[in-house]
Design a protein around this motif. Structure first.
Motif, short mmCIF file in Angstrom:
data_model
loop_
_atom_site.label_atom_id
_atom_site.label_comp_id
_atom_site.label_asym_id
_atom_site.label_seq_id
_atom_site.Cartn_x
_atom_site.Cartn_y
_atom_site.Cartn_z
N ARG A 135 0.69 1.23 6.87
CA ARG A 135 0.73 1.88 8.17
C ARG A 135 -0.59 1.80 8.92
O ARG A 135 -0.66 2.02 10.11
N ASP A 136 -1.67 1.53 8.18
CA ASP A 136 -3.01 1.53 8.79
C ASP A 136 -3.77 0.27 8.44
O ASP A 136 -4.99 0.25 8.46
N ARG A 196 0.43 11.89 12.90
CA ARG A 196 -0.58 12.57 12.09
C ARG A 196 -1.97 12.30 12.67
O ARG A 196 -2.18 11.29 13.35
N ARG A 236 2.85 6.30 -2.85
CA ARG A 236 3.97 6.81 -3.66
C ARG A 236 3.51 7.14 -5.09
O ARG A 236 3.94 8.13 -5.68
N ARG A 292 -6.46 9.26 1.78
CA ARG A 292 -6.50 8.00 2.53
C ARG A 292 -7.83 7.27 2.29
O ARG A 292 -7.84 6.07 2.06
N ARG A 329 10.09 10.83 9.06
CA ARG A 329 8.94 10.07 8.56
C ARG A 329 8.29 9.28 9.68
O ARG A 329 7.07 9.19 9.75
N SER A 339 4.83 10.64 1.99
CA SER A 339 4.62 10.84 3.42
C SER A 339 3.71 12.06 3.64
O SER A 339 2.82 12.03 4.51
N THR A 370 0.82 -1.22 0.00
CA THR A 370 0.00 0.00 0.00
C THR A 370 0.86 1.27 0.00
O THR A 370 0.41 2.31 -0.47
O1 DC Z 1 6.02 2.04 3.08
P1 DC Z 1 6.45 3.21 2.18
O2 DC Z 1 7.71 3.87 2.64
O3 DC Z 1 6.51 2.81 0.75
O4 DC Z 1 5.27 4.28 2.32
C1 DC Z 1 5.32 5.54 1.72
C2 DC Z 1 4.59 6.57 2.58
O5 DC Z 1 3.18 6.30 2.58
C3 DC Z 1 5.02 6.59 4.05
O6 DC Z 1 5.40 7.89 4.44
C4 DC Z 1 3.82 6.19 4.83
C5 DC Z 1 2.67 6.27 3.89
N1 DC Z 1 1.75 5.14 4.02
C6 DC Z 1 0.60 5.32 4.74
O7 DC Z 1 0.38 6.39 5.30
N2 DC Z 1 -0.30 4.32 4.83
C7 DC Z 1 -0.08 3.14 4.25
N3 DC Z 1 -0.98 2.17 4.35
C8 DC Z 1 1.12 2.93 3.52
C9 DC Z 1 2.03 3.96 3.43
#
Ligand code: DC
Length: 227
Positions: free
Chosen positions: A132-133, A189, A39, A111, A182, A102, A34
């Protein structure tokens, strides 16, 4: 054996995706990155000048969201991300796009849009999704939840080695700074901050090699499909 959803969250550059991919291969499941989706949105925004160094034009981004088509294709053994049909796998892995992702990931409507797509991808189960979520918002009822972490210095060193190997001219201190920034942004956030849920298995891989990690995850997975 029943099909499940494996939800993995964790800090940046902690080896989540390597692990998630290995588990997906072992289980015969689909892997969904994700972070690559955030990105891809950032890359689109940067290329259209919606995202600049110090601003994001949210009005334009909102109207253009439906023009951003993200997909995943197979490239040999690897999975590559596509943006409107173009393979953008290497373009989305730069520091500029990481920073844009980010920032863009703090915007609620972005989101909401991506979470809906991700939930659709999991309708048939049989997926390993990392981000992340995922354990908190996308699949709070996933049968197996994992939270991955490692010391910031360890993660910065891994990222530095990866970028150096690709030929990028990077400085370790810059990367460590970006990792710490990051982490802070991801976990502070207001929109879906990164947190470990009470029912997630904790994987701190500061002192674990890939094989040791994989053994742990395999055990967790095999227990989860049995239950
Ligand atoms: O895992 P990554 O570094 O490729 O993620 C890129 C950015 O996206 C990172 O700053 C966090 C965000 N992200 C997010 O907020 N929720 C997700 N499910 C995946 C990534």
């Amino acid at each position: 054996m029943k099909k499940i959803i494996v939800a993995i969250d964790g800090y940046s550059s902690c080896g989540k995706s390597t692990m998630a991919k290995a588990l997906a291969k072992y289980a015969g499941y689909t892997y969904i990155d994700t972070g690559a989706m955030y990105r891809a949105v950032a890359l689109y925004g940067i290329s259209k000048k919606i995202i600049t160094k110090d601003n994001i034009d949210e009005v334009r981004l909102r109207t253009e969201l439906d023009n951003i088509h993200i997909g995943f294709i197979k490239s040999g053994e690897q999975q590559h991300t596509t943006l409107n049909g173009e393979d953008v796998e290497s373009k989305i892995r730069t520091m500029e796009v990481a920073d844009g992702a980010s920032r863009v990931s703090t915007i609620g409507f972005v989101r909401k849009h991506l979470v809906a797509l991700q939930q659709k991808m999991g309708e048939q189960k049989g997926i390993v999704m990392d981000g992340r979520d995922i354990t908190t918002v996308v699949f709070p009822n996933a049968e197996l939840k994992i939270f991955v972490t490692a010391a910031p210095e360890t993660r910065a060193q891994r990222r530095f080695d990866e970028l150096k190997e690709k030929g990028d001219n990077v400085i370790y201190e810059d990367i460590l700074k970006q990792v710490i920034e990051r982490d802070y942004r991801d976990s502070h956030r207001s929109e879906s901050p990164l947190t470990q849920t009470a029912d997630s298995m904790l994987l701190d891989n500061t002192n674990l090699n890939k094989e040791e990690q994989f053994e742990l995850i395999k055990t967790w997975f095999n227990n989860a499909v049995k239950e």
